[in-house]
Scaffold this active site. Structure first.
Site, PDB file in Angstrom:
ATOM      1  N   GLY A 158    -126.008 -44.228 -26.847  1.00 54.54           N
ATOM      2  CA  GLY A 158    -125.201 -45.211 -26.308  1.00 54.54           C
ATOM      3  C   GLY A 158    -123.413 -44.706 -26.246  1.00 54.54           C
ATOM      4  CB  CYS A 159    -119.774 -44.357 -24.840  1.00 52.01           C
ATOM      5  SG  CYS A 159    -120.573 -45.845 -22.845  1.00 52.01           S
ATOM      6  CE1 TYR A 160    -117.526 -49.348 -24.060  1.00 53.11           C
ATOM      7  CE2 TYR A 160    -119.502 -50.331 -22.041  1.00 53.11           C
ATOM      8  CZ  TYR A 160    -118.010 -50.518 -22.716  1.00 53.11           C
ATOM      9  OH  TYR A 160    -116.955 -50.263 -21.573  1.00 53.11           O
TER      10      TYR A 160
ATOM     11  CG  MET B  78    -116.084 -42.457 -29.514  1.00 54.10           C
ATOM     12  SD  MET B  78    -117.650 -42.337 -29.617  1.00 54.10           S
ATOM     13  CE  MET B  78    -118.389 -42.972 -27.814  1.00 54.10           C
TER      14      MET B  78
END
Lengths: 346, 346, 346, 346
Positions: free
Chosen positions: B149-151, B312
């Site tokens: 996942g991104c987080y 990011m």
């Protein structure tokens, strides 16, 4: 490898040149010139280049620089390139000037609109206006390229097919243009602070903006008539992008289909001009980060006018990308080399 | 050429995959899957792809798709990949799932936090969590990749060196994260309208966000202890970018220099993790459009805590870029192939 | 009519004071002080005031000014108010200082965190910290008000009820705060340009921000214990607004309902603190342009922590609005006079 | 107290009406009508109204509503007001319609441009076009007000003095307009998502936008000639604000000073139209949140054209503020009552 030097590498256009050239397989940047950040690490000025650019910023000594490189880009304020360029320089390197110094053939017009004295008028005649879509063959043989302005590039490419076809009254053209804020440069001015620009739009330079004569000159060449236009730029709360909405009176009855055919013919061989499908308006988000110009046209039968629209990234096709496109032509590379990155969305 | 298919190609992450793969010299996209835009031109959904992608959107038939390609990316909502994947599919193609379906090893934890029943728990064990910096060797041999996942990617890489070094209390970790709005997806919801998001910031999913157990699981592996954290995401008025500010209690006296050494050692071989110079805070603008994660750390001697920071691009390293990084490992390509585009600024 | 003078009227907080006071029926602004724009029309600096403010900017002569007005607001950088204030001044006018000069009772702490020598420490003791919700009665009798900082106001009001109730460990408090860009002031700096702030978020002043001791001091008073906190501010791409997300360890078992009751009791008489319904997170868009602070709280049973959240407009409740609230108290007016404008959305 | 009802109170214009009327000392809102949020708390739809508006949203029954109030605002999509209004309603309440239903006198023109059948053409004739600066006296005696459109208000007030003075060719007028995104309404559409609007600008409705005939009709009245114009709206990434840049050919030689005198005379008695100093371009930031329209004009001697510019807040003077201005006139109140809030900046 082509060795490149950048004078003015710490402005927005200069940094965009760095970004593009880092991805160009035939180029090596040898000189990061800067007036404000001499002796500082380039990556400390632009942290996006951390670990990608280890170099230190150098000064703006063009005579020295031309001993070390094959091509020099000057991404500097008006007046600097013309004060530095010389026969010695031009005999050693190709110069691509992103300022307006060599764009306007008539030195009086330049000096009137820019309010400065031209430092090297002897090179104006040989300089080639670097709009690749129009001057491709001349560019290949040039020593000195006048890289077109951001607004002029987008304005001209939006209007060019109809100007050339003789279908519009060249004294009726009105160019209402809108630009993101990177076009205002990286200087520390109150007017460009976040809170001053955000949540607002304004016109500026109304009837006096310096890009007016540049657009007029190019449209005059294209149409074979004297173009006299209104040009009104606006500042938009976004980082990148220029949108042009241009209006002109049609000089004879012509259908939208006929006009679309003219645009298609004009741009069918061009890789960086995308003539959109009927009914699709150009939007700056669709070209961001890329060298594309999206163009479309609409006839208004009620008013016998045509509305010509264009969208592009002011830092790419409007500055650094077009400069690299010119470089490719100057050095015999494929014109699209290093420039085929797709637009970044969202 | 690797033949790729994308299920969910008309979401933001799917479109970013297309953008990246168009620039990847070893890949050809053969299938643009979409639930909402079947039979429509892909470039009519994303005009940035005009003239770059001539394809028409197809459906989401994974069984058929796996006959035509070598790798499938599923950039779809939770639950879809696990309902489509099968032994037949995995025997024919590599699957890189950008959803959460195979990230969490404990199926009960998955079902509790996501509120849905897992459709193919039999593949959870073999799925490899595709955080390349940690699981590089396992990834190379996998059939099914759970793209992080991104987080979690940004949170984990910010904290990882100190978790692994045993220097922080794994029950004291607080992750305060901030994301641009593309993380909320392209669904038409009032809460994501321009006027609702612009000029505002808010926390959401406080104490209940689904990425919490994913971060905890990975931090537990890294530290060898059970990590129990607070994770609070925030919505920021910008398109792209995730910033993590994480806090933890130090379990022993240690200087900032010692801690910096630990980060340097952890990331010195990593091409996509940039450990910044002392005193430089990560900012999302410096990584936009790229696969880099910028990380830094600060010791607060007054409170005996360490502040760990990471930035990011949520669509690149947080989704599509990391997926391509995984693909490169799966197919024996250089890990950075197609991923070295510099960040785009401004 | 109360006659008011503003020193520093051409900063963002000063201009917001003007906006609010123009709508205050009992106040007349007699003096628009400015260091940078002396002798220029105020409305030429802020065109929103065209035809509303005909005045010319004057200097910052507090001795002269105090002859002409009843109250002076100093919306100036740290160090100016303390260098101008005197017994003569305070004997003639009320002074409301929007800078930090008189907020911190311990002069050594002030000088250490602010890095400047205090010019009039003799007035620190009598100055009243102008957080109306806490010091209402003292404010009414004061001559010199230290108007609270923006971050401290939002942080304190988010945490105050639990600090006072003794339910949280005052050494475990972490304040992760996010602010719009008007908080950075109107100075012409590259870091605050539109293109530098837009599309990005960053932490700054990590472990060193000057608002840290101010928050600690007030939390210590409220709790009766020494508070030692982590405070991390972030810059958000929006004009106005502060969001605070604060974390603390609970020192005993307590339910969310019990904690909600404590907040309700603490704020039930307050007109400018809105304790939101359960599950509703504060968002800065809902308070923009108003003097409200929206507060809420969430217990995380997994981690035995409480998450305390607050949102307000940094220029109103965080600066000019709170200053007017203090003025109302000083002059015996209803506390809400001129401050009941609803938030502006969108 | 005037009792007011709002149909369509949960759109952006409806909510702005609520904000303005909450600060109007002579008005009480008795009815918050909504199609989408019936039976929900108004403050749960717009959290800025928490503790300020305790009411629950009701339906859109105009017959019932007119028994309970003195004035009804319809802030609804085209077609609704005309389907609800009746002689019974108009005999009991004043109706201020913020939609386009009664703006255009020629029903065929309305039906052609809007593509819907008009439901009550019998009231078109008596409806008064509520542009207070022009129709002040008629408005005072009306029962039914057609509140002007946002683009038409700004366009008309920018051009009106020269149209009336007969100095411009009414077939040469080009209006290039730019609007913030609140003008697109609060409907959940992909095109209005944050990531779709942010960082972009586009034209839309080119040569076909419905506000075209409204502007033409009003300019025709003002000039006594048939106006045929080009009108091109653009979507700008900001919440509020409309900027108009209009162009027209001068029909005789006239200096900028003479033209400035015409504007000064036209607007010298107007409280909400601010004719700016020479050389100052209108900017939307300077009118945000207020009922002001900022106007200026520039002669371009090179092209014998005049550039007319206007900026206003589309939700205030372009919708809710103008509606309240009309209400004030209808009920014999001072025209500026409740509308003198200064613009909010930044």
């Amino acid at each position: 490898m082509i060795r490149a030097g950048i004078i003015g590498s710490t402005g927005y256009a200069g940094q965009e040149l760095v970004r593009i050239l880092l991805g160009h397989k035939d180029v090596e940047i040898k000189w990061y010139g800067s007036r404000s950040y001499i002796d500082q690490a380039y990556a400390s000025v632009f942290q996006n280049m951390f670990q990608l650019v280890p170099d230190i910023c150098k000064g703006e000594d063009l005579e020295q620089l031309c001993e070390e490189v094959d091509v020099v880009f000057t991404a500097t304020p008006q007046g600097l390139c013309s004060s530095l360029v010389s026969e010695n320089v031009l005999s050693k390197v190709k110069v691509i000037d992103l300022s307006a110094d060599f764009r306007i053939k008539d030195v009086d017009t330049y000096e009137k609109w820019y309010g400065i004295k031209h430092q090297s008028p002897q090179f104006i005649k040989e300089a080639v206006y670097g709009l690749c879509e129009v001057n491709r063959e001349k560019i290949k043989k040039a020593r000195l390229i006048a890289n077109p302005g951001c607004y002029p590039t987008c304005s001209f490419l939006s209007i060019y097919p109809l100007a050339k076809a003789g279908l519009i009254d060249m004294k009726s053209v009105i160019v209402d243009a809108k630009s993101g804020t990177s076009g205002a440069g990286r200087g520390a001015k109150v007017a460009n602070l976040y809170c001053e620009v955000n949540e607002s739009i304004k016109a500026y330079g109304v009837a006096t903006h310096r890009h007016t004569p540049e657009i007029e000159e190019q449209l005059s060449y294209a149409s074979g008539q004297e173009a006299v236009i209104n040009f009104t730029p606006h500042l938009v709360p976004m980082n990148r992008g220029i949108l042009v909405t241009a209006y002109a009176n049609l000089v004879k009855d012509v259908t939208e289909e006929e006009i679309r055919k003219i645009y298609e013919d004009a741009y069918k061989e061009e890789q960086f001009v995308r003539f959109l499908n009927a009914g699709v308006c150009p939007e700056t988000r669709w070209v961001e980060g890329s060298n594309y110009v999206d163009v479309n046209v609409k006839v208004d039968e009620r008013t016998h006018r045509v509305i010509m629209m264009g969208a592009m990234d002011n830092l790419v096709k409007g500055a650094a990308g077009q400069a690299v496109q010119n470089m490719n032509l100057l050095f015999g590379l494929p014109e699209t080399e290093g420039l085929l990155m797709p637009p970044v969305f969202p």
